[in-house]
Design a protein around this motif. Structure first.
Motif, PDB file in Angstrom:
ATOM      1  N   PHE A  82       0.847  -1.199   0.000  1.00 23.86           N
ATOM      2  CA  PHE A  82       0.000   0.000   0.000  1.00 23.86           C
ATOM      3  C   PHE A  82       0.877   1.243   0.000  1.00 23.86           C
ATOM      4  N   ASP A  83       0.581   2.160  -0.919  1.00 27.20           N
ATOM      5  CA  ASP A  83       1.355   3.391  -1.018  1.00 27.20           C
ATOM      6  C   ASP A  83       0.392   4.581  -0.956  1.00 27.20           C
ATOM      7  N   PRO A  84       0.366   5.273   0.207  1.00 33.18           N
ATOM      8  CA  PRO A  84      -0.613   6.354   0.376  1.00 33.18           C
ATOM      9  C   PRO A  84      -0.416   7.516  -0.592  1.00 33.18           C
ATOM     10  N   ARG A  85       0.749   7.576  -1.241  1.00 33.69           N
ATOM     11  CA  ARG A  85       0.951   8.645  -2.222  1.00 33.69           C
ATOM     12  C   ARG A  85       0.171   8.367  -3.509  1.00 33.69           C
ATOM     13  N   LYS A  86      -0.208   7.120  -3.699  1.00 38.66           N
ATOM     14  CA  LYS A  86      -0.857   6.750  -4.960  1.00 38.66           C
ATOM     15  C   LYS A  86      -2.351   6.495  -4.843  1.00 38.66           C
ATOM     16  N   ALA A  87      -2.787   6.074  -3.665  1.00 37.83           N
ATOM     17  CA  ALA A  87      -4.204   5.735  -3.520  1.00 37.83           C
ATOM     18  C   ALA A  87      -4.608   5.866  -2.068  1.00 37.83           C
ATOM     19  N   GLY A  88      -5.886   6.172  -1.834  1.00 35.33           N
ATOM     20  CA  GLY A  88      -6.424   6.140  -0.481  1.00 35.33           C
ATOM     21  C   GLY A  88      -6.610   4.688  -0.074  1.00 35.33           C
ATOM     22  N   ALA A  89      -6.864   4.487   1.239  1.00 35.19           N
ATOM     23  CA  ALA A  89      -7.036   3.127   1.746  1.00 35.19           C
ATOM     24  C   ALA A  89      -8.234   2.448   1.083  1.00 35.19           C
ATOM     25  N   ALA A  90      -9.360   3.180   0.970  1.00 36.81           N
ATOM     26  CA  ALA A  90     -10.567   2.579   0.388  1.00 36.81           C
ATOM     27  C   ALA A  90     -10.335   2.200  -1.075  1.00 36.81           C
ATOM     28  N   THR A  91      -9.626   3.066  -1.800  1.00 35.89           N
ATOM     29  CA  THR A  91      -9.354   2.778  -3.212  1.00 35.89           C
ATOM     30  C   THR A  91      -8.475   1.536  -3.334  1.00 35.89           C
ATOM     31  N   TRP A  92      -7.484   1.438  -2.455  1.00 36.31           N
ATOM     32  CA  TRP A  92      -6.573   0.287  -2.521  1.00 36.31           C
ATOM     33  C   TRP A  92      -7.317  -1.025  -2.223  1.00 36.31           C
ATOM     34  N   VAL A  93      -8.154  -1.005  -1.192  1.00 37.95           N
ATOM     35  CA  VAL A  93      -8.915  -2.211  -0.859  1.00 37.95           C
ATOM     36  C   VAL A  93      -9.915  -2.532  -1.974  1.00 37.95           C
ATOM     37  N   PHE A  94     -10.511  -1.475  -2.543  1.00 38.58           N
ATOM     38  CA  PHE A  94     -11.432  -1.689  -3.667  1.00 38.58           C
ATOM     39  C   PHE A  94     -10.737  -2.432  -4.815  1.00 38.58           C
ATOM     40  N   THR A  95      -9.503  -2.037  -5.159  1.00 35.68           N
ATOM     41  CA  THR A  95      -8.833  -2.688  -6.295  1.00 35.68           C
ATOM     42  C   THR A  95      -8.530  -4.159  -5.982  1.00 35.68           C
ATOM     43  N   ILE A  96      -8.241  -4.473  -4.726  1.00 40.85           N
ATOM     44  CA  ILE A  96      -8.008  -5.877  -4.358  1.00 40.85           C
ATOM     45  C   ILE A  96      -9.310  -6.671  -4.511  1.00 40.85           C
ATOM     46  N   ALA A  97     -10.418  -6.085  -4.026  1.00 37.62           N
ATOM     47  CA  ALA A  97     -11.721  -6.759  -4.137  1.00 37.62           C
ATOM     48  C   ALA A  97     -12.105  -6.937  -5.608  1.00 37.62           C
ATOM     49  N   ARG A  98     -11.888  -5.896  -6.395  1.00 35.48           N
ATOM     50  CA  ARG A  98     -12.225  -5.964  -7.820  1.00 35.48           C
ATOM     51  C   ARG A  98     -11.426  -7.077  -8.512  1.00 35.48           C
ATOM     52  N   ASN A  99     -10.132  -7.146  -8.238  1.00 38.09           N
ATOM     53  CA  ASN A  99      -9.304  -8.170  -8.876  1.00 38.09           C
ATOM     54  C   ASN A  99      -9.730  -9.573  -8.461  1.00 38.09           C
ATOM     55  N   LEU A 100     -10.125  -9.707  -7.191  1.00 39.07           N
ATOM     56  CA  LEU A 100     -10.584 -11.008  -6.717  1.00 39.07           C
ATOM     57  C   LEU A 100     -11.912 -11.373  -7.386  1.00 39.07           C
ATOM     58  N   ARG A 101     -12.752 -10.383  -7.613  1.00 38.95           N
ATOM     59  CA  ARG A 101     -14.032 -10.631  -8.295  1.00 38.95           C
ATOM     60  C   ARG A 101     -13.788 -11.131  -9.719  1.00 38.95           C
ATOM     61  N   ILE A 102     -12.851 -10.490 -10.424  1.00 39.84           N
ATOM     62  CA  ILE A 102     -12.537 -10.914 -11.793  1.00 39.84           C
ATOM     63  C   ILE A 102     -11.989 -12.337 -11.768  1.00 39.84           C
ATOM     64  N   ASP A 103     -11.111 -12.595 -10.818  1.00 39.06           N
ATOM     65  CA  ASP A 103     -10.435 -13.882 -10.731  1.00 39.06           C
ATOM     66  C   ASP A 103     -11.395 -15.007 -10.349  1.00 39.06           C
ATOM     67  N   ARG A 104     -12.225 -14.788  -9.335  1.00 43.32           N
ATOM     68  CA  ARG A 104     -13.061 -15.861  -8.806  1.00 43.32           C
ATOM     69  C   ARG A 104     -14.424 -15.951  -9.474  1.00 43.32           C
ATOM     70  N   LEU A 105     -15.082 -14.792  -9.650  1.00 44.51           N
ATOM     71  CA  LEU A 105     -16.437 -14.855 -10.199  1.00 44.51           C
ATOM     72  C   LEU A 105     -16.399 -15.030 -11.705  1.00 44.51           C
ATOM     73  N   ARG A 106     -15.424 -14.406 -12.345  1.00 43.23           N
ATOM     74  CA  ARG A 106     -15.394 -14.496 -13.800  1.00 43.23           C
ATOM     75  C   ARG A 106     -14.343 -15.505 -14.272  1.00 43.23           C
ATOM     76  N   ARG A 107     -13.498 -15.932 -13.355  1.00 44.54           N
ATOM     77  CA  ARG A 107     -12.438 -16.897 -13.653  1.00 44.54           C
ATOM     78  C   ARG A 107     -11.593 -16.462 -14.836  1.00 44.54           C
ATOM     79  N   GLU A 108     -11.201 -15.194 -14.808  1.00 48.46           N
ATOM     80  CA  GLU A 108     -10.321 -14.673 -15.848  1.00 48.46           C
ATOM     81  C   GLU A 108      -9.069 -14.118 -15.208  1.00 48.46           C
ATOM     82  N   ARG A 109      -8.050 -14.026 -16.032  1.00 44.85           N
ATOM     83  CA  ARG A 109      -6.791 -13.459 -15.594  1.00 44.85           C
ATOM     84  C   ARG A 109      -6.748 -11.996 -16.036  1.00 44.85           C
TER      85      ARG A 109
END
Lengths: 201, 214
Positions: A82-109
């Motif tokens: 996590f780098d606070p200069r680049k993203a807020g905490a909520a934005t950073w956690v959102f991107t992790i959740a989004r990537n997991l959604r793509i990976d698990r729900l859509r089963r794509e890379r």
């Protein structure tokens, strides 16, 4: 930053929702000391949001809770990235959740995106960065709250319902070009809010 | 490298939302690796997602779930990943290309046109391929059923919409009808992706693409 300081900082902000700057401090405490109390603050704040996000993206309630657990486990393990200069905490956690959604729900890379990777240290000090980030987060929140309903609708459908732009156009019965122009207008407001370096009123 | 052509705003929002197909995402990520301006724009698009995410209604988590995750925090936070082996293309593309660009076994496709298809995790992710076009070669005029991204890696091409050089990304959709021509002076090497009509559930007519099966 210890969990105690983190909690004190959280308490100072009052009974309202936990401030993004406090959450960023908790992420640092997790990264630096494997601080479990700081992690629980993050967990209590973000796990319910990730659950809601996953359900909107098509997960069953049980699946959404499992995905929330896995997202927060990834927050624990990746906190050092996590780098606070680049993203807020909520934005950073959102991107992790989004990537997991793509990976698990859509089963794509998806490709590795370089904006997550470490770069040179910003000359600005931590305090200055924190204040700047907190103000930018507040301006951004207002900008999102103030979006006209037609722009807010396409933005929410894009982020929460996992719909590509042509599907949003079909759902709303409007041309694809209109979907794109609404997104363009909403995005401009977000960028203006983030770029504005003046003090908030 | 002066980059003049960038992905459109709605493209960045789609990427931040996670709705851009895999092939298009690889081309976009490769452009981001080359373009600081667009990395900054991408951070803004993700911040929009973060603000919406933060505003989601949230009920308190159950005590059982809380205890369950504490039991899983068995090892400390992982360290940042180490450096990746040096390659002659940016990381996002290197992850999909099994060799250096200089060692690609190009296959002839048409006069002056060679290509090398890259594999995606699922066929529904669209198409992704490298093109190597001889100087002065014109590709057939075409339009697009969905979106098509073309990123110039070496050399240059031009069409009705402008001149595209190394690092430039042409973000095209059904509103664009173009006839790309490779510039004189050297082969034009591009990374090209299209999204899969299947993802649009029949919204996009399944045109037989006039251009090389794209």
């Amino acid at each position: 930053m210890t969990a105690a300081e983190c909690l004190a900082a959280t308490a100072e902000t009052g009974a309202a929702a936990t401030d993004d700057t406090d959450l960023a401090r908790c992420l640092r405490a997790v990264a630096e000391h494997g601080d479990r109390e700081a992690f629980l603050i993050l967990y209590d704040h973000f796990a319910p949001r990730v659950t809601a996000y996953m359900q909107r993206g098509g997960a069953s309630p049980a699946q959404a809770e499992d995905l929330a657990q896995d997202t927060l486990l990834a927050v624990w393990r990746k906190a050092a990235l996590f780098d606070p200069r680049k993203a807020g905490a909520a934005t950073w956690v959102f991107t992790i959740a989004r990537n997991l959604r793509i990976d698990r729900l859509r089963r794509e890379r998806r490709p590795t995106v370089d904006i997550d990777e470490a770069t040179l240290v910003d000359p600005a000090g931590d305090a200055e960065t924190e204040i700047g980030a907190a103000r930018a987060a507040a301006r951004l929140r207002r900008a999102v709250d103030d979006l006209p309903p037609d722009q807010a609708a396409v933005v929410r459908m894009s982020f929460f319902e996992d719909l590509p732009h042509p599907a949003i156009a079909e759902r709303l019965g409007i041309p694809l070009g209109t979907v794109k122009s609404r997104l363009r207008l909403a995005f401009k407001k977000v960028r203006d809010a983030l770029d504005d370096t003046g003090d908030p009123a | 490298m002066t980059i003049r052509h960038h992905p459109a705003d709605p493209t960045l929002v789609a990427s931040a939302a996670g709705t851009l197909g895999e092939g298009l995402s690889v081309v976009l990520a490769t452009h981001l690796a080359l373009c600081g301006h667009c990395r900054e724009r991408m951070r803004a698009a993700e911040a929009l997602g973060g603000a919406l995410f933060e505003a989601l209604p949230a009920a308190p988590p159950s005590a059982a779930r809380r205890d369950a995750i504490l039991a899983r925090l068995d090892r400390g936070p992982g360290a940042a990943p180490g450096p990746v082996a040096a390659r002659d293309v940016p990381r996002p593309l290197a992850d999909y290309l099994d060799r250096d660009l200089a060692a690609v076994p190009w296959r002839g496709l048409a006069r002056g046109v060679r290509h090398y298809p890259l594999s995606l995790s699922r066929p529904a992710g669209g198409t992704l391929r490298l093109f190597r076009i001889a100087p002065g070669t014109a590709l057939p005029r075409h339009t697009h059923a969905g979106q098509e991204f073309t990123l110039v890696l070496d050399g240059a091409f031009h069409d009705e919409t402008g001149e595209y050089r190394s690092g430039d990304l042409a973000d095209m959709d059904a509103t664009h009808d173009h006839r790309p021509i490779a510039d004189e002076g050297g082969d034009c090497v591009c990374l090209v992706a299209t999204d899969a009509p299947l993802r649009f559930h029949g919204l996009v007519p399944r045109l037989v693409q006039p251009f090389l099966g794209l």
